[in-house]
Design a protein around this motif. Structure first.
Motif, PDB file in Angstrom:
ATOM      1  N   ASP A   1      37.149  84.089  49.677  1.00 53.91           N
ATOM      2  CA  ASP A   1      36.329  83.054  49.044  1.00 53.91           C
ATOM      3  C   ASP A   1      35.044  83.631  48.494  1.00 53.91           C
ATOM      4  N   GLN A   2      34.468  84.585  49.223  1.00 53.81           N
ATOM      5  CA  GLN A   2      33.233  85.187  48.728  1.00 53.81           C
ATOM      6  C   GLN A   2      33.480  85.987  47.460  1.00 53.81           C
ATOM      7  N   VAL A   3      34.588  86.718  47.439  1.00 54.55           N
ATOM      8  CA  VAL A   3      34.904  87.508  46.236  1.00 54.55           C
ATOM      9  C   VAL A   3      35.102  86.595  45.030  1.00 54.55           C
ATOM     10  N   MET A   4      35.847  85.491  45.233  1.00 58.23           N
ATOM     11  CA  MET A   4      36.074  84.553  44.133  1.00 58.23           C
ATOM     12  C   MET A   4      34.776  83.917  43.682  1.00 58.23           C
ATOM     13  N   ALA A   5      33.884  83.607  44.638  1.00 58.38           N
ATOM     14  CA  ALA A   5      32.592  83.024  44.254  1.00 58.38           C
ATOM     15  C   ALA A   5      31.759  84.006  43.456  1.00 58.38           C
ATOM     16  N   GLU A   6      31.802  85.282  43.831  1.00 56.86           N
ATOM     17  CA  GLU A   6      31.047  86.285  43.077  1.00 56.86           C
ATOM     18  C   GLU A   6      31.585  86.413  41.657  1.00 56.86           C
ATOM     19  N   ARG A   7      32.910  86.404  41.523  1.00 55.16           N
ATOM     20  CA  ARG A   7      33.485  86.516  40.175  1.00 55.16           C
ATOM     21  C   ARG A   7      33.076  85.336  39.299  1.00 55.16           C
ATOM     22  N   GLU A   8      33.144  84.144  39.872  1.00 55.65           N
ATOM     23  CA  GLU A   8      32.721  82.977  39.097  1.00 55.65           C
ATOM     24  C   GLU A   8      31.257  83.070  38.730  1.00 55.65           C
ATOM     25  N   ALA A   9      30.429  83.584  39.665  1.00 56.24           N
ATOM     26  CA  ALA A   9      28.999  83.717  39.362  1.00 56.24           C
ATOM     27  C   ALA A   9      28.756  84.710  38.239  1.00 56.24           C
ATOM     28  N   LYS A  10      29.534  85.814  38.244  1.00 57.48           N
ATOM     29  CA  LYS A  10      29.386  86.790  37.163  1.00 57.48           C
ATOM     30  C   LYS A  10      29.763  86.194  35.820  1.00 57.48           C
ATOM     31  N   LYS A  11      30.851  85.424  35.811  1.00 53.32           N
ATOM     32  CA  LYS A  11      31.261  84.802  34.538  1.00 53.32           C
ATOM     33  C   LYS A  11      30.203  83.843  34.038  1.00 53.32           C
ATOM     34  N   LEU A  12      29.667  83.036  34.934  1.00 50.73           N
ATOM     35  CA  LEU A  12      28.623  82.097  34.518  1.00 50.73           C
ATOM     36  C   LEU A  12      27.378  82.814  34.040  1.00 50.73           C
ATOM     37  N   ALA A  13      27.047  83.955  34.692  1.00 46.57           N
ATOM     38  CA  ALA A  13      25.866  84.722  34.251  1.00 46.57           C
ATOM     39  C   ALA A  13      26.065  85.290  32.856  1.00 46.57           C
ATOM     40  N   LYS A  14      27.291  85.776  32.600  1.00 46.74           N
ATOM     41  CA  LYS A  14      27.574  86.302  31.262  1.00 46.74           C
ATOM     42  C   LYS A  14      27.491  85.200  30.208  1.00 46.74           C
ATOM     43  N   GLN A  15      28.069  84.034  30.526  1.00 46.15           N
ATOM     44  CA  GLN A  15      28.005  82.929  29.567  1.00 46.15           C
ATOM     45  C   GLN A  15      26.580  82.489  29.314  1.00 46.15           C
ATOM     46  N   ALA A  16      25.775  82.426  30.384  1.00 43.74           N
ATOM     47  CA  ALA A  16      24.366  82.050  30.197  1.00 43.74           C
ATOM     48  C   ALA A  16      23.620  83.075  29.371  1.00 43.74           C
ATOM     49  N   LYS A  17      23.960  84.347  29.594  1.00 46.18           N
ATOM     50  CA  LYS A  17      23.297  85.400  28.816  1.00 46.18           C
ATOM     51  C   LYS A  17      23.666  85.314  27.346  1.00 46.18           C
ATOM     52  N   LYS A  18      24.962  85.044  27.067  1.00 46.32           N
ATOM     53  CA  LYS A  18      25.390  84.913  25.675  1.00 46.32           C
ATOM     54  C   LYS A  18      24.706  83.735  25.005  1.00 46.32           C
ATOM     55  N   GLN A  19      24.634  82.603  25.700  1.00 42.37           N
ATOM     56  CA  GLN A  19      23.955  81.442  25.124  1.00 42.37           C
ATOM     57  C   GLN A  19      22.489  81.721  24.882  1.00 42.37           C
ATOM     58  N   LYS A  20      21.869  82.457  25.805  1.00 39.70           N
ATOM     59  CA  LYS A  20      20.443  82.785  25.630  1.00 39.70           C
ATOM     60  C   LYS A  20      20.245  83.695  24.434  1.00 39.70           C
ATOM     61  N   ASN A  21      21.136  84.668  24.288  1.00 40.26           N
ATOM     62  CA  ASN A  21      21.036  85.573  23.128  1.00 40.26           C
ATOM     63  C   ASN A  21      21.256  84.813  21.832  1.00 40.26           C
ATOM     64  N   ALA A  22      22.200  83.864  21.853  1.00 39.60           N
ATOM     65  CA  ALA A  22      22.448  83.085  20.630  1.00 39.60           C
ATOM     66  C   ALA A  22      21.241  82.246  20.263  1.00 39.60           C
ATOM     67  N   THR A  23      20.624  81.609  21.259  1.00 38.70           N
ATOM     68  CA  THR A  23      19.437  80.792  20.964  1.00 38.70           C
ATOM     69  C   THR A  23      18.268  81.636  20.479  1.00 38.70           C
ATOM     70  N   THR A  24      18.115  82.802  21.075  1.00 38.79           N
ATOM     71  CA  THR A  24      17.015  83.679  20.644  1.00 38.79           C
ATOM     72  C   THR A  24      17.243  84.223  19.249  1.00 38.79           C
ATOM     73  N   SER A  25      18.488  84.523  18.908  1.00 36.35           N
ATOM     74  CA  SER A  25      18.772  85.028  17.561  1.00 36.35           C
ATOM     75  C   SER A  25      18.562  83.951  16.520  1.00 36.35           C
ATOM     76  N   THR A  26      18.947  82.693  16.829  1.00 35.05           N
ATOM     77  CA  THR A  26      18.735  81.611  15.859  1.00 35.05           C
ATOM     78  C   THR A  26      17.260  81.286  15.699  1.00 35.05           C
ATOM     79  N   ALA A  27      16.500  81.383  16.773  1.00 37.55           N
ATOM     80  CA  ALA A  27      15.060  81.097  16.683  1.00 37.55           C
ATOM     81  C   ALA A  27      14.276  82.239  16.050  1.00 37.55           C
ATOM     82  N   ALA A  28      14.901  83.444  15.953  1.00 37.48           N
ATOM     83  CA  ALA A  28      14.259  84.618  15.340  1.00 37.48           C
ATOM     84  C   ALA A  28      12.950  84.963  16.029  1.00 37.48           C
TER      85      ALA A  28
END
Length: 644
Positions: A78-105
């Motif tokens: 369960d801990q391993v699965m939770a870590e994997r899900e956390a990594k995926k969510l962190a990557k998605q949040a990072k991508k969204q943050k990069n997209a917002t920063t690129s659009t805001a210039a």
């Protein structure tokens, strides 16, 4: 930032500290456990992670005093699965943050690596990002576990809420449901008119729901039901009957509104439906048959309900112009309807003569077989005769014999010869079944008629006439008492024929049969049919004459040919009978029945036949022998073998 910097500093210092004996011993035990574990994919990944320098650095950092272990040496699934899900969510949040920063210039904020040291350092950068990632994973695991718990709680509470709704819906009474429906209808109507009415209806609905939620004690339920029953108007039997009569009258006149008794039921009260009468199979068959017709009076409810399943009289004008019916059959149908041809033998002979003409004029259609096409044509003609008047038993038996002959026709014979065979069969049937059978019956009875006998008969029978004429030819001194009844008065025809032959006769109506029965020595009766259970079906009044004769100990002899025997069982005259025209009961304009259709409850009944039980019959005289009534099934069984 301070936290990441300190963590990085601790990691760097931990790399320079030499390992102690306890740490080396711990690493040895760990390697030994890894060797003993099965080599699946998960363990290989964990082993590879433990060998990397980053994991060793994190282990060293986690082993410092004042801090708890950040990553356990042995993690659960369960801990391993939770870590994997956390990594995926962190990557998605990072991508969204990069997209917002690129659009805001906007310029990117300084990273942790740049704040720690201006010079690029790859190992330090890796360590800092992994530490941040561990903190993010711990936060995300806590949030995901709380979400899962909330979802589980919501799922467990949802069925309870649904059951609560069902319980609330089940507690509603019938009056509450009706009130809700009325309120919804009023809301729909008010929605078209204005908004003020809608508010009133909604308030009414709210009040109704509040009233539903109020608990009702168990003791008050019977009182409420009794109060509801008291509110409903109690209608008596006479009032319900009046409502039913009003509904029938409205239906007959084509009105849609139903009449209600004044002052008894409220305007909104729905009258009770009248009880449906049980329809017997015979009634259903008679109602669906094309031969049934309405009574010959303006109102359709002028017939006795006990005999509604029987076929009534019809006018002969509707059966004349039929292009598919042979002229001889059409003429015979009119004669049946007008009662110009009466008597079982007379109707059978007339039918066979008309059938012979149909066979003579029949032409086989192209590419058709003679037997099958003729069978279909004859069936249509028989249906036409049945519409004019129900077929006699003698006619039905003759038709069955003709159909049997059609099935036995040879296939390799010309059509002219087949017609000759059918015509010969018809002539033979008339000669054997009617002519020779009458002679045989007369021969049996001549031995019973002696000088001084007084023969009593009822109505008109061609067989009784033939027997009396044969006895007169033998110069036997006897006389005949003819008993007759209205409305047919068929005994007058027999009286005329016997008087023409010089036979002394006495004519009385059936109401005087008790006075003349003491003079009679024998009672000779004709029959329309002889049923399989021994009952005799004959003209109406035959049973009364046989009953009076039995009371005076006078023998009753029924003269009947075997072609009149029927396989039907019947013990009364209600199951099957024939209704004659009720207007025949009217004798003239001065008769009280002259305007019977305009009178309310007067329903004349004119039955054609009645049933005489075998207990009142001494014997049945047939062409085979003088037999008891119980021998009818035996004759029906051996009849094909003896050629009849």
């Amino acid at each position: 930032m301070s936290f990441s910097f300190q963590a990085c500093k601790m990691v760097l210092t931990s790399e320079q500290v030499p390992q102690t004996d306890a740490q080396t011993l711990k690493s040895k035990h760990k390697k030994q456990r890894q060797r003993n574990r099965p080599r699946n994919k998960r363990n290989r990944l964990e082993d590879s992670n433990t060998t990397t320098p980053e994991t060793s650095a994190t282990d060293a950092a986690s082993a410092m005093p004042g801090k708890q272990d950040a990553v356990a040496t042995e993690k659960t699934r369960d801990q391993v699965m939770a870590e994997r899900e956390a990594k995926k969510l962190a990557k998605q949040a990072k991508k969204q943050k990069n997209a917002t920063t690129s659009t805001a210039a906007a310029p990117a904020p300084p990273t942790a690596s740049t704040t720690v040291s201006p010079t690029p350092a790859t190992p330090a950068t890796k360590i800092i990002t992994e530490v941040e990632q561990t903190t993010i994973t711990t936060k995300l695991t806590t949030t995901t576990t709380t979400k899962v718990q909330d979802a589980v709680v919501s799922k467990t509470t949802q069925p309870a809420a649904v059951n609560g709704k069902d319980a609330e819906a089940g507690d509603k009474t019938r009056e509450q449901i009706k009130a809700e429906r009325e309120a919804k209808k009023a809301a729909k109507k008010a929605g078209k008119g204005g908004g003020a009415k809608v508010e009133g209806v909604s308030q009414q609905m709210a009040d109704l729901k509040v009233a539903e939620q109020v608990p009702v004690p168990a003791n008050a339920a019977p009182a409420a039901t009794e109060a509801d029953q008291e509110k409903k108007p109690a209608l008596s039997k006479a009032e319900r009957r009046a409502i039913q009569e009003a509904q029938r009258a409205a239906k007959a006149q084509g009105q849609t509104k139903k009449a209600q008794p004044a002052g008894k039921a409220p305007p909104t009260a729905v009258p009770k439906e009248p009880k449906r009468e049980s329809v017997s199979p015979t009634k259903a068959a008679a109602s669906s048959s094309p031969s049934k017709c309405p009574a010959s009076t303006p109102n359709g409810d002028c017939r006795v309900k006990l005999f509604n399943h029987l076929v009534c009289a019809k006018e002969d004008s509707q059966f004349i112009n039929d292009p598919l019916v042979h002229p001889s059959i059409a003429r015979l149908g009119v004669q049946y309807a007008r009662r110009t041809v009466v008597g079982s033998n007379a109707r059978c002979i007339a039918f066979l003569h008309a059938l012979r003409q149909v066979v003579h004029d029949f032409e086989t259609p192209a590419k058709k077989e003679f037997g099958r096409s003729l069978d279909a044509a004859v069936k249509h003609h028989v249906d036409h005769l049945h519409k004019c008047r129900p077929l006699a038993v003698s006619v039905s038996n003759a038709y069955k014999q003709f159909k049997n002959q059609l099935t036995q026709l040879p296939a390799d014979v010309p059509e002219t010869e087949l017609k000759e065979l059918l015509v010969h069969f018809i002539d033979t049937y008339i000669e054997n079944q009617i002519g020779k059978a009458a002679q045989a019956i007369s021969g049996f009875l001549q031995e019973k008629i002696t000088d001084g006998d007084v023969l009593l008969t009822f109505a008109c029978s061609s067989l009784i006439q033939f027997i009396c004429e044969e006895a007169k030819r033998r110069q036997v001194a006897f006389r005949v008492i003819v008993v007759d009844s209205r409305p047919g008065c068929e005994g007058q025809e027999l009286l005329r024929r016997l008087h023409a032959n010089g036979i002394p006769c006495t004519y009385v109506l059936i109401n005087a049969v008790g006075y003349v029965m003491a003079e009679a020595t024998k009672v000779l009766l004709g029959a329309h049919a002889l049923l399989a259970n021994g009952y005799v079906m004959a003209r109406t009044g035959t049973a009364q004459v046989a009953l009076v004769a039995n009371a005076h100990n006078v023998p009753v002899l029924v003269c009947c040919e075997t072609h009149k025997f029927s396989e039907r069982f019947q013990t009364d005259a209600i199951v099957y009978n024939e209704l004659s025209d009720p207007n025949q009961l009217v004798r003239g304009d001065k008769c009280q029945l002259s305007n019977w259709a305009a009178k309310g409850k007067l329903l004349p009944l004119n039955l054609s036949y009645d049933i005489t039980p075998p207990e009142l019959v001494s014997a049945v005289v047939t062409e085979v022998a003088i037999l008891p009534c119980t021998s009818v099934p035996v004759i029906l069984r051996i009849k094909p073998d003896i050629g009849y």
